[in-house]
Scaffold this motif. Structure first.
Motif, mmCIF file in Angstrom:
data_model
loop_
_atom_site.group_PDB
_atom_site.id
_atom_site.type_symbol
_atom_site.label_atom_id
_atom_site.label_comp_id
_atom_site.label_asym_id
_atom_site.label_seq_id
_atom_site.Cartn_x
_atom_site.Cartn_y
_atom_site.Cartn_z
ATOM 1 N N ALA A 1 -10.741 20.495 -31.420
ATOM 2 C CA ALA A 1 -11.285 21.637 -30.065
ATOM 3 C C ALA A 1 -11.037 20.622 -28.414
ATOM 4 O O ALA A 1 -11.345 21.128 -27.415
ATOM 5 N N TYR A 2 -11.963 19.803 -28.495
ATOM 6 C CA TYR A 2 -11.933 19.059 -27.301
ATOM 7 C C TYR A 2 -12.141 17.621 -27.158
ATOM 8 O O TYR A 2 -12.004 16.304 -28.912
ATOM 9 N N ALA A 3 -11.473 17.090 -26.231
ATOM 10 C CA ALA A 3 -11.051 15.211 -26.386
ATOM 11 C C ALA A 3 -11.628 14.905 -25.766
ATOM 12 O O ALA A 3 -11.961 15.450 -24.002
ATOM 13 N N PHE A 4 -12.392 13.413 -25.631
ATOM 14 C CA PHE A 4 -13.293 12.266 -25.078
ATOM 15 C C PHE A 4 -12.839 11.245 -25.199
ATOM 16 O O PHE A 4 -11.942 11.157 -25.793
ATOM 17 N N SER A 5 -12.564 10.666 -23.134
ATOM 18 C CA SER A 5 -11.915 9.309 -23.455
ATOM 19 C C SER A 5 -12.403 8.104 -23.403
ATOM 20 O O SER A 5 -13.950 8.246 -23.926
ATOM 21 N N ARG A 6 -11.419 7.715 -24.540
ATOM 22 C CA ARG A 6 -12.324 6.351 -25.638
ATOM 23 C C ARG A 6 -12.044 4.708 -25.170
ATOM 24 O O ARG A 6 -10.544 5.408 -23.704
ATOM 25 N N ALA A 7 -12.675 4.186 -24.765
ATOM 26 C CA ALA A 7 -12.328 2.966 -24.027
ATOM 27 C C ALA A 7 -11.198 2.100 -24.717
ATOM 28 O O ALA A 7 -11.016 2.557 -26.136
ATOM 29 N N VAL A 8 -10.401 1.534 -24.030
ATOM 30 C CA VAL A 8 -9.197 1.002 -24.926
ATOM 31 C C VAL A 8 -10.072 -0.650 -24.518
ATOM 32 O O VAL A 8 -9.849 -1.270 -23.138
ATOM 33 N N LEU B 1 -18.285 20.563 -30.549
ATOM 34 C CA LEU B 1 -18.720 19.813 -30.303
ATOM 35 C C LEU B 1 -18.557 18.728 -31.170
ATOM 36 O O LEU B 1 -18.225 17.305 -31.057
ATOM 37 N N SER B 2 -19.536 18.016 -32.435
ATOM 38 C CA SER B 2 -19.412 17.850 -33.298
ATOM 39 C C SER B 2 -18.515 17.420 -33.705
ATOM 40 O O SER B 2 -18.465 16.134 -34.245
ATOM 41 N N ALA B 3 -18.039 18.330 -34.328
ATOM 42 C CA ALA B 3 -16.162 17.418 -34.887
ATOM 43 C C ALA B 3 -15.792 16.621 -34.145
ATOM 44 O O ALA B 3 -14.993 15.993 -34.557
ATOM 45 N N SER B 4 -15.470 16.837 -32.615
ATOM 46 C CA SER B 4 -14.362 15.971 -31.772
ATOM 47 C C SER B 4 -15.464 15.138 -31.213
ATOM 48 O O SER B 4 -14.538 13.784 -31.630
ATOM 49 N N ILE B 5 -16.582 15.166 -31.412
ATOM 50 C CA ILE B 5 -17.007 13.679 -30.682
ATOM 51 C C ILE B 5 -17.209 12.829 -31.917
ATOM 52 O O ILE B 5 -16.852 11.677 -31.886
ATOM 53 N N GLN B 6 -17.187 13.140 -33.299
ATOM 54 C CA GLN B 6 -17.063 12.694 -34.588
ATOM 55 C C GLN B 6 -16.169 11.929 -34.799
ATOM 56 O O GLN B 6 -15.451 10.523 -35.358
ATOM 57 N N SER B 7 -15.042 13.014 -34.741
ATOM 58 C CA SER B 7 -13.750 12.494 -34.884
ATOM 59 C C SER B 7 -13.231 11.217 -33.993
ATOM 60 O O SER B 7 -11.883 10.186 -33.834
ATOM 61 N N ALA B 8 -13.623 11.506 -32.511
ATOM 62 C CA ALA B 8 -12.970 10.638 -31.794
ATOM 63 C C ALA B 8 -13.975 9.178 -32.094
ATOM 64 O O ALA B 8 -13.699 8.077 -31.941
ATOM 65 N N ILE B 9 -15.005 9.161 -32.616
ATOM 66 C CA ILE B 9 -15.540 7.756 -33.567
ATOM 67 C C ILE B 9 -14.934 7.445 -34.067
ATOM 68 O O ILE B 9 -14.920 5.999 -34.697
ATOM 69 N N ILE B 10 -14.543 7.974 -35.032
ATOM 70 C CA ILE B 10 -14.556 7.506 -36.306
ATOM 71 C C ILE B 10 -12.891 6.972 -36.357
ATOM 72 O O ILE B 10 -12.280 5.906 -36.375
ATOM 73 N N GLY B 11 -11.999 7.610 -35.125
ATOM 74 C CA GLY B 11 -10.779 7.025 -34.350
ATOM 75 C C GLY B 11 -10.810 5.623 -33.440
ATOM 76 O O GLY B 11 -9.690 5.044 -33.930
ATOM 77 N N SER B 12 -11.945 5.681 -33.385
ATOM 78 C CA SER B 12 -12.089 4.540 -32.803
ATOM 79 C C SER B 12 -12.235 3.210 -33.528
ATOM 80 O O SER B 12 -11.797 2.002 -33.636
#
Ligand code: KG4
Ligand code: ZN
Length: 340
Positions: A199-206, A243-254
């Motif tokens: 649903a939402y994309a948040f910038s992930r640190a590289v 929001l929860s699913a999107s932030i969780q997905s970003a953390i898991i992705g990292s």
């Protein structure tokens, strides 16, 4: 001779005691502290007081559940750190006093090492599927995020870690800005189950190499919410699941991105995930899925062994006992990992 170890954990807000005999778990008691809920986080002074109140009944209950008395114990293992100093002091002082009074050895345990060895916990009759050495462990807790190569039960090499927030901290801080109660990780997990992770994309640190960074993600989440709430005051409540699913997905992705890299670089395909965040259903699913793709054998502790518990302290104490690694009575707790 049978080896019976009492483990004691008091590093944060759980007072726990457990008994292990010859590597088999006999009991694991945990007293959770409810006093912190209304403060939105753990209050160190309240944690120490609650440990003081809980420790004797919790140890008695663990011995009783195991069908043992103090006279049956061969050693007392305790969490030396990292953790809250006042909280650690309660467990350390209790362990010292008990070991001294029984005339048995004292064994200090590093809480993070213990989280990893939680992968070896089982009661009699429970499925025993343990990682083979060397294995790679993604250790994800409220205070730490590390990639560790375990060469044997007592030999570990850290090959990557967070340069700022821990994964659990990222979950908890993002939950807090959404107005969810502490600890937010399990709440996000639950809400995410019915949300859309895209649903939402948040910038992930590289970040180069095998290190992690989560503070940028948290800031990006915070600013995103702030802007949206300006336009739509009820935005957060109306979109909690997405929001929860999107932030969780970003953390898991990292996390998984670095885990894949670490496995490919080291050639290790025995993969463990440990620490409180290993209880996250999205992370479990992602790592299991990768296991099939990358040819990994994946090991994740059962929920009761994933978050803080004394069983993991007792199993680590058991291995240190077998190796003759004991502590002196003048040992003191250590709050920070880099000082352990
Ligand atoms: O290992 P742990 O119990 O304590 C520390 O040593 O820090 O980890 C606690 C962390 C908290 O940040 C909590 O929010 C997170 O683990 N956690 C979860 C879940 N269960 C616990 N995070 C995401 N999803 C979960 N289901
Ligand atoms: Zn922990």
């Amino acid at each position: 001779m049978r080896v019976t170890i009492l483990g004691i954990e008091s590093s944060c807000d759980d007072t726990s005691a457990a008994v292990i005999e010859d590597g088999v778990l006999l009991s694991n008691r945990i007293a959770n502290q409810q006093v912190h809920a209304e403060f939105g986080g753990v209050v160190p002074e309240l944690a120490s007081r609650a440990h003081q109140q809980n420790i004797i009944p919790v140890v008695q209950a663990a011995l009783r559940d195991a069908g043992k008395t103090a006279a049956d114990l061969n050693a007392v293992a305790f969490t030396r750190g990292p953790g809250l100093m006042g909280a650690l002091l309660v467990g350390t002082s209790f362990a010292k006093g008990l070991a001294l009074s029984l005339g048995i050895p004292l064994i200090d345990v590093n809480h993070l090492h213990a989280h990893i060895l939680s992968l070896f916990l089982a009661r009699r009759g429970e499925t025993q599927r343990f990682p083979r050495f060397p294995f790679l462990c993604l250790l994800v807790s409220g205070g730490h995020t590390q990639l560790v190569i375990m060469k044997s039960p007592l030999e570990m090499e850290i090959i990557g870690q967070t340069i700022d927030d821990a994964a659990g901290e990222a979950f908890d801080k993002c939950a807090k800005v959404m107005g969810l109660p502490y600890p937010g990780g399990p709440m996000i997990d639950k809400l995410a189950a019915t949300g859309n992770p895209d649903a939402y994309a948040f910038s992930r640190a590289v970040i180069s190499g095998l290190d992690f960074s989560f503070s940028g993600l948290k800031t990006s989440f915070l600013y995103f919410l702030r802007d949206r709430v300006k336009e739509e005051p009820d935005f957060v409540n109306a979109h909690l699941e997405d929001l929860s699913a999107s932030i969780q997905s970003a953390i898991i992705g990292s996390l998984t991105q670095k885990l894949i890299r670490a496995s490919r670089e080291t050639g290790i395909r025995e993969i463990g995930v440990a620490g409180g965040v290993s209880a996250n259903s999205g992370l479990k699913k992602a790592v299991q899925g990768l296991g099939e793709k990358e040819g990994w054998q994946v090991y994740i502790p059962a929920l009761q062994y994933a978050t803080d518990n004394a069983a993991m302290i007792a199993i680590t104490g058991y291995h240190k006992f077998l190796n003759g690694e004991f502590s002196e009575q003048d040992i003191t707790p250590v709050a920070r990992f880099d000082q352990l």
